[in-house]
Every structure is written in structure tokens, then in C-alpha cells.
Design a protein around this motif. Structure first.
Motif, mmCIF file in Angstrom:
data_model
loop_
_atom_site.group_PDB
_atom_site.id
_atom_site.type_symbol
_atom_site.label_atom_id
_atom_site.label_comp_id
_atom_site.label_asym_id
_atom_site.label_seq_id
_atom_site.Cartn_x
_atom_site.Cartn_y
_atom_site.Cartn_z
ATOM 1 N N GLN A 160 0.822 -1.214 0.000
ATOM 2 C CA GLN A 160 0.000 0.000 0.000
ATOM 3 C C GLN A 160 0.856 1.263 0.000
ATOM 4 O OE1 GLN A 160 -2.752 0.143 3.288
ATOM 5 N NE2 GLN A 160 -3.553 2.166 2.743
ATOM 6 N N TYR A 161 1.979 1.224 0.735
ATOM 7 C CA TYR A 161 2.814 2.417 0.879
ATOM 8 C C TYR A 161 4.178 2.259 0.195
ATOM 9 C CZ TYR A 161 -0.619 3.773 4.398
ATOM 10 O OH TYR A 161 -1.784 4.105 5.048
ATOM 11 N N ARG A 162 4.239 1.428 -0.822
ATOM 12 C CA ARG A 162 5.515 1.138 -1.480
ATOM 13 C C ARG A 162 6.161 2.380 -2.087
ATOM 14 N NH1 ARG A 162 1.262 -0.421 -4.411
ATOM 15 N NH2 ARG A 162 1.135 -0.014 -6.650
ATOM 16 N N SER A 163 5.358 3.340 -2.499
ATOM 17 C CA SER A 163 5.912 4.558 -3.091
ATOM 18 C C SER A 163 6.490 5.503 -2.043
ATOM 19 C CB SER A 163 4.831 5.294 -3.887
ATOM 20 O OG SER A 163 3.751 5.676 -3.050
ATOM 21 N N SER A 164 6.277 5.189 -0.758
ATOM 22 C CA SER A 164 6.743 6.060 0.324
ATOM 23 C C SER A 164 7.979 5.519 1.029
ATOM 24 C CB SER A 164 5.613 6.254 1.353
ATOM 25 O OG SER A 164 4.480 6.858 0.761
ATOM 26 N N ILE A 165 8.583 4.449 0.504
ATOM 27 C CA ILE A 165 9.810 3.917 1.115
ATOM 28 C C ILE A 165 10.888 4.992 1.069
ATOM 29 C CG2 ILE A 165 11.619 2.165 0.955
ATOM 30 C CD1 ILE A 165 9.576 0.330 -0.370
ATOM 31 N N ALA A 217 8.618 -2.828 19.669
ATOM 32 C CA ALA A 217 8.245 -1.415 19.547
ATOM 33 C C ALA A 217 9.023 -0.461 20.449
ATOM 34 C CB ALA A 217 6.743 -1.248 19.787
ATOM 35 N N PRO A 218 9.378 -0.847 21.696
ATOM 36 C CA PRO A 218 10.137 0.108 22.506
ATOM 37 C C PRO A 218 11.412 0.588 21.822
ATOM 38 C CG PRO A 218 9.374 -1.684 23.864
ATOM 39 C CD PRO A 218 9.059 -2.066 22.452
ATOM 40 N N ILE A 219 11.989 -0.256 20.983
ATOM 41 C CA ILE A 219 13.207 0.137 20.284
ATOM 42 C C ILE A 219 12.891 0.588 18.857
ATOM 43 C CG2 ILE A 219 15.491 -0.611 19.529
ATOM 44 C CD1 ILE A 219 15.103 -0.499 22.562
ATOM 45 N N SER A 220 12.195 -0.249 18.092
ATOM 46 C CA SER A 220 11.990 0.041 16.669
ATOM 47 C C SER A 220 11.149 1.297 16.447
ATOM 48 C CB SER A 220 11.332 -1.155 15.976
ATOM 49 O OG SER A 220 10.077 -1.463 16.560
ATOM 50 N N VAL A 221 10.023 1.391 17.122
ATOM 51 C CA VAL A 221 9.133 2.529 16.920
ATOM 52 C C VAL A 221 9.733 3.810 17.486
ATOM 53 C CG1 VAL A 221 6.869 3.490 17.474
ATOM 54 C CG2 VAL A 221 7.074 1.095 16.819
ATOM 55 N N GLN A 278 3.372 7.941 6.292
ATOM 56 C CA GLN A 278 3.512 6.966 5.213
ATOM 57 C C GLN A 278 4.928 6.386 5.119
ATOM 58 O OE1 GLN A 278 1.877 8.619 1.604
ATOM 59 N NE2 GLN A 278 -0.223 8.485 2.342
ATOM 60 N N PRO A 279 6.017 7.188 5.141
ATOM 61 C CA PRO A 279 7.362 6.610 5.172
ATOM 62 C C PRO A 279 7.607 5.771 6.423
ATOM 63 C CG PRO A 279 7.457 8.915 4.536
ATOM 64 C CD PRO A 279 6.062 8.653 4.990
ATOM 65 N N PHE A 280 7.007 6.199 7.534
ATOM 66 C CA PHE A 280 7.133 5.433 8.780
ATOM 67 C C PHE A 280 6.541 4.038 8.604
ATOM 68 C CE2 PHE A 280 5.330 3.830 12.689
ATOM 69 C CZ PHE A 280 6.317 4.052 13.638
ATOM 70 N N ILE A 295 8.667 0.508 8.751
ATOM 71 C CA ILE A 295 8.395 -0.485 9.786
ATOM 72 C C ILE A 295 7.861 -1.773 9.167
ATOM 73 C CG2 ILE A 295 5.983 0.031 10.378
ATOM 74 C CD1 ILE A 295 8.815 -0.382 12.919
ATOM 75 N N ALA A 296 7.169 -1.673 8.030
ATOM 76 C CA ALA A 296 6.669 -2.874 7.354
ATOM 77 C C ALA A 296 7.833 -3.711 6.817
ATOM 78 C CB ALA A 296 5.732 -2.479 6.221
ATOM 79 N N ILE A 297 8.824 -3.067 6.202
ATOM 80 C CA ILE A 297 10.006 -3.786 5.712
ATOM 81 C C ILE A 297 10.704 -4.480 6.872
ATOM 82 C CG2 ILE A 297 12.290 -3.519 4.661
ATOM 83 C CD1 ILE A 297 11.140 -1.159 3.085
#
Length: 233
Positions: free
Chosen positions: A49-54, A136-140, A151-153, A157-159
């Protein structure tokens, strides 16, 4: 499904809610295994869905590569650590995440520093995901400190979570934690998660994000207290 609502609205949060609840009624290894397939499918859907926002550059890929390495190490730790220790760890991770979210405005990392830190931070976050089901405590917190837009976020995070899932799935099968029955349940959990994601995406279009985040924090505080209390009682 409630975890899916958080995922659809914010791009994250499903494991933060679902893993402590499942660990409370079953065990941390079961909770982690249950979320392998929903994690893979939901993040693949959001990445498409957000591939254009990588974000351009190596940050997202370094972060994901580190996460995969950490998830491998953490999955083996999951098999050897005591259940009560894992439950307490999950409760502490959730508490750390809550504190980080409350302090978020003070956190800031420059883009160049973020690229340098992406691999090591991703590895640590992946380890937490593999060993306790929550990163999430670290990644987010790391991605929030980079001040990425929504959207880039979500794309980044999806990758990251896809890399974790691709490592976790065969590793958990190999060490015997993810058996056939649990895999079927994990696949079945995809349905309510995706339904919740659609609802969450619709809600975030109508509600102020600040109120949604406050609701999340309230639920997480309750879950951390219940999960931590179950160890001491």
C-alpha cells in the motif's frame, strides 16, 4: 482484531496489545508463534500500500537486515528462557515503550546518524521481537526520533517486520515451537487482524491521532500491570 485496529491506524501496535494478552492466558512462546503469520501478511499488505513512500537511501534496508539477525538470535533465546521471566520481560518492554512514547517529543536523531544506527538498533529490536514478541520500545522509538511522516514510517516499519517474520517462521519451526496446530491458528488470526486494520484505517481518518495514541497508552498500561502482576501473584 483490536490489534489490527491499532495496526491500521498507526502502522504498528498489534503485537503490543495481542502478545501480552495471549501471554497472560497461554505463554510467551505461544503468543510469539501465533503472531508470525499475521505479522508477515499484515506488513506485506501495508508495504504494498505504501511502497511509493519507502525512504530513499539504505536506512530502511539496514534496519531490516539488523532486525532479521536479531530475530534469529532472539528466537533461540525464546526456546530456552523461563516462562515467568519472559512474561516479566514483555511487561517491562511494554512499560519501556509507554515511557518512550511519553518522552517522544524530546527524542531527535539526524538522518545521517539514523543511517549509522539503523543496523545496531535493528538488531537489538529484532532480538526483542524474537525473544519476547515485541520490538516497539526500540523500533518505533527509533523511527519516531527520525521524525518520519506517517507513510514513510509505515513503509519502513513494514520492511522491518517482514524481515523479522521471514527469519522467525523457519527458525521457530526448526526449534519445534511452531507446530502444525499453532501454524493453523496463526493463519486463522490473519482474518480478524486484517478486518481490524480496515477499521483502524477508517478511524484514523476521522479521529485526532492524539486521542487515539492516548487510548493506546491507557490499554498498554493496563496490560503491563496485569501481565507483570501475573508473575508475582
Amino acid at each position: 482484531m483490536v490489534g489490527g485496529v491499532l495496526k491500521g491506524a498507526l502502522g504498528m501496535g498489534a503485537p503490543l496489545l495481542a502478545v501480552p494478552v495471549l501471554a497472560l492466558f497461554f505463554s510467551v512462546p505461544f503468543a510469539v508463534c501465533m503472531f508470525v503469520m499475521p505479522n508477515l501478511v499484515s506488513n506485506a499488505q501495508q508495504l504494498f500500500q505504501y511502497r511509493s513512500s519507502i525512504p530513499r537511501g539504505p536506512l530502511a534496508w539496514l534496519f531490516a537486515a539488523g532486525g532479521g539477525l536479531g530475530a534469529l538470535i532472539g528466537s533461540f533465546a525464546l526456546d530456552g528462557l523461563p516462562t515467568d521471566f519472559l512474561k516479566l520481560t514483555v511487561a517491562e518492554i511494554v512499560a519501556a515503550y509507554i515511557l518512550a512514547r511519553l518522552l517522544k517529543p524530546a527524542l531527535a536523531i539526524a538522518p545521517q546518524g539514523g543511517t549509522l544506527l539503523a543496523g545496531p538498533v535493528g538488531t537489538f529490536a529484532g532480538f526483542l521481537q524474537g525473544a519476547a514478541g515485541i520490538s516497539a520500545p526500540i523500533s518505533v522509538t527509533f523511527l519516531s526520533a527520525l521524525h518520519l511522516q506517517r507513510q514513510p514510517f509505515i513503509a519502513t516499519i513494514a520492511i522491518f517486520f517482514i524481515a523479522l517474520g521471514l527469519v522467525q517462521l523457519p527458525t521457530l519451526v526448526l526449534i519445534g515451537l511452531l507446530d502444525g496446530q499453532t501454524l493453523i491458528l496463526s493463519c486463522a488470526a490473519i482474518i480478524p487482524l486484517l478486518a481490524g486494520m480496515r477499521l483502524g484505517d477508517a478511524i484514523i481518518q476521522r479521529a485526532k491521532p492524539i486521542w487515539f495514541e492516548r487510548a493506546i497508552i491507557s490499554v498498554l498500561v493496563l496490560m503491563a500491570l496485569i501481565l507483570g502482576g501475573s508473575v508475582w501473584i
